[in-house]
Design a protein around this motif. Structure first.
Motif, short mmCIF file in Angstrom:
data_model
loop_
_atom_site.label_atom_id
_atom_site.label_comp_id
_atom_site.label_asym_id
_atom_site.label_seq_id
_atom_site.Cartn_x
_atom_site.Cartn_y
_atom_site.Cartn_z
N SER A 94 4.35 -33.64 2.64
CA SER A 94 5.20 -32.73 3.41
C SER A 94 5.28 -31.40 2.67
O SER A 94 5.12 -31.32 1.45
N LYS A 95 5.49 -30.36 3.47
CA LYS A 95 5.66 -29.01 2.92
C LYS A 95 7.03 -28.52 3.35
O LYS A 95 7.38 -28.59 4.54
N GLN A 96 7.80 -28.05 2.37
CA GLN A 96 9.16 -27.59 2.61
C GLN A 96 9.27 -26.11 2.28
O GLN A 96 8.65 -25.64 1.34
N LYS A 97 10.08 -25.42 3.06
CA LYS A 97 10.40 -24.02 2.81
C LYS A 97 11.89 -23.94 2.53
O LYS A 97 12.70 -24.51 3.29
N LEU A 98 12.26 -23.26 1.46
CA LEU A 98 13.67 -23.10 1.14
C LEU A 98 14.28 -22.14 2.16
O LEU A 98 14.05 -20.94 2.12
N ALA A 99 15.02 -22.71 3.11
CA ALA A 99 15.54 -21.94 4.24
C ALA A 99 16.91 -21.33 3.98
O ALA A 99 17.24 -20.28 4.53
N GLU A 100 17.70 -22.01 3.14
CA GLU A 100 19.06 -21.53 2.88
C GLU A 100 19.45 -21.93 1.46
O GLU A 100 19.23 -23.06 1.04
N LEU A 101 20.02 -20.98 0.76
CA LEU A 101 20.46 -21.21 -0.61
C LEU A 101 21.75 -20.44 -0.82
O LEU A 101 21.74 -19.22 -0.93
N ILE A 102 22.86 -21.15 -0.83
CA ILE A 102 24.16 -20.55 -1.09
C ILE A 102 24.63 -21.13 -2.42
O ILE A 102 24.95 -22.32 -2.49
N PRO A 103 24.61 -20.33 -3.48
CA PRO A 103 24.92 -20.86 -4.81
C PRO A 103 26.18 -21.71 -4.83
O PRO A 103 27.23 -21.33 -4.29
N ASN A 104 26.01 -22.90 -5.41
CA ASN A 104 27.09 -23.86 -5.63
C ASN A 104 27.68 -24.45 -4.35
O ASN A 104 28.70 -25.13 -4.40
N LYS A 105 27.04 -24.17 -3.19
CA LYS A 105 27.58 -24.65 -1.91
C LYS A 105 26.55 -25.36 -1.03
O LYS A 105 26.88 -26.36 -0.39
N LYS A 106 25.32 -24.83 -0.95
CA LYS A 106 24.40 -25.37 0.04
C LYS A 106 22.94 -25.09 -0.33
O LYS A 106 22.61 -24.00 -0.79
N ILE A 107 22.09 -26.10 -0.07
CA ILE A 107 20.64 -25.97 -0.20
C ILE A 107 20.05 -26.60 1.06
O ILE A 107 20.41 -27.73 1.42
N VAL A 108 19.14 -25.88 1.73
CA VAL A 108 18.48 -26.40 2.92
C VAL A 108 16.99 -26.13 2.83
O VAL A 108 16.58 -24.98 2.62
N TRP A 109 16.20 -27.19 2.99
CA TRP A 109 14.75 -27.06 3.08
C TRP A 109 14.33 -27.37 4.51
O TRP A 109 14.74 -28.39 5.07
N LEU A 110 13.50 -26.52 5.08
CA LEU A 110 12.91 -26.75 6.39
C LEU A 110 11.53 -27.35 6.18
O LEU A 110 10.72 -26.79 5.42
#
Length: 147
Positions: A60-76
């Motif tokens: 699988s290939k993931q793109k770091l879609a959202e990064l809110i320090p100390n709150k949220k990480i989202v990979w698409l």
């Protein structure tokens, strides 16, 4: 997100900043079970990395879609080939999310694989693998697990 997305919630002693760094180091926790290999980076929004495991069973290939320090990480998930499935690309378009929040004197982490739902073929084996990774590599940090 809907209620059928695979989700695990747990609490840890570490601060949101500390657990954020642990999760961001994807190679540090998403490995060690199935001969995993990584290429790329997952440090800043737009970064991409590939994940291979199981002797070619999972790509699988993931793109770091959202990064809110100390709150949220989202990979698409932008590409996938799960060759043990009839539809090997069913992860494409799903999102792997970590929501981090303070709960009393603990840090709560909610892991959700948005799109990994019971109606897709991969659900049982993929949710089982996620549970293994989360348990094995985050268990030293976990103080209270919830389903």
């Amino acid at each position: 997100m809907n209620n059928n997305d695979f989700t695990k919630t747990f609490q840890v002693e570490q601060s949101p900043a500390e657990i954020f760094e642990v999760i961001k180091d994807v190679r540090g926790w998403w490995s060690g079970l199935y001969g995993e290999e990584f290429e790329g980076s997952s440090e800043k929004p737009g970064d991409e990395f590939t994940f291979r495991a199981g002797g070619g069973a999972h790509y699988s290939k993931q793109k770091l879609a959202e990064l809110i320090p100390n709150k949220k990480i989202v990979w698409l998930v932008t590409d996938s080939n799960l060759n043990f499935l009839e539809k090997p690309n069913e992860w494409i378009g799903t999102k792997i999310c970590f929501d981090i929040s303070k709960k009393g004197n603990k840090t709560q982490v909610r892991f959700t694989h948005v799109g990994l739902v019971p109606k897709i073929e991969c659900y049982n084996s993929c949710s089982s693998a996620w549970s293994q990774y989360l348990q094995q590599f985050l268990s030293p940090l976990i103080t209270k697990a919830k389903g």
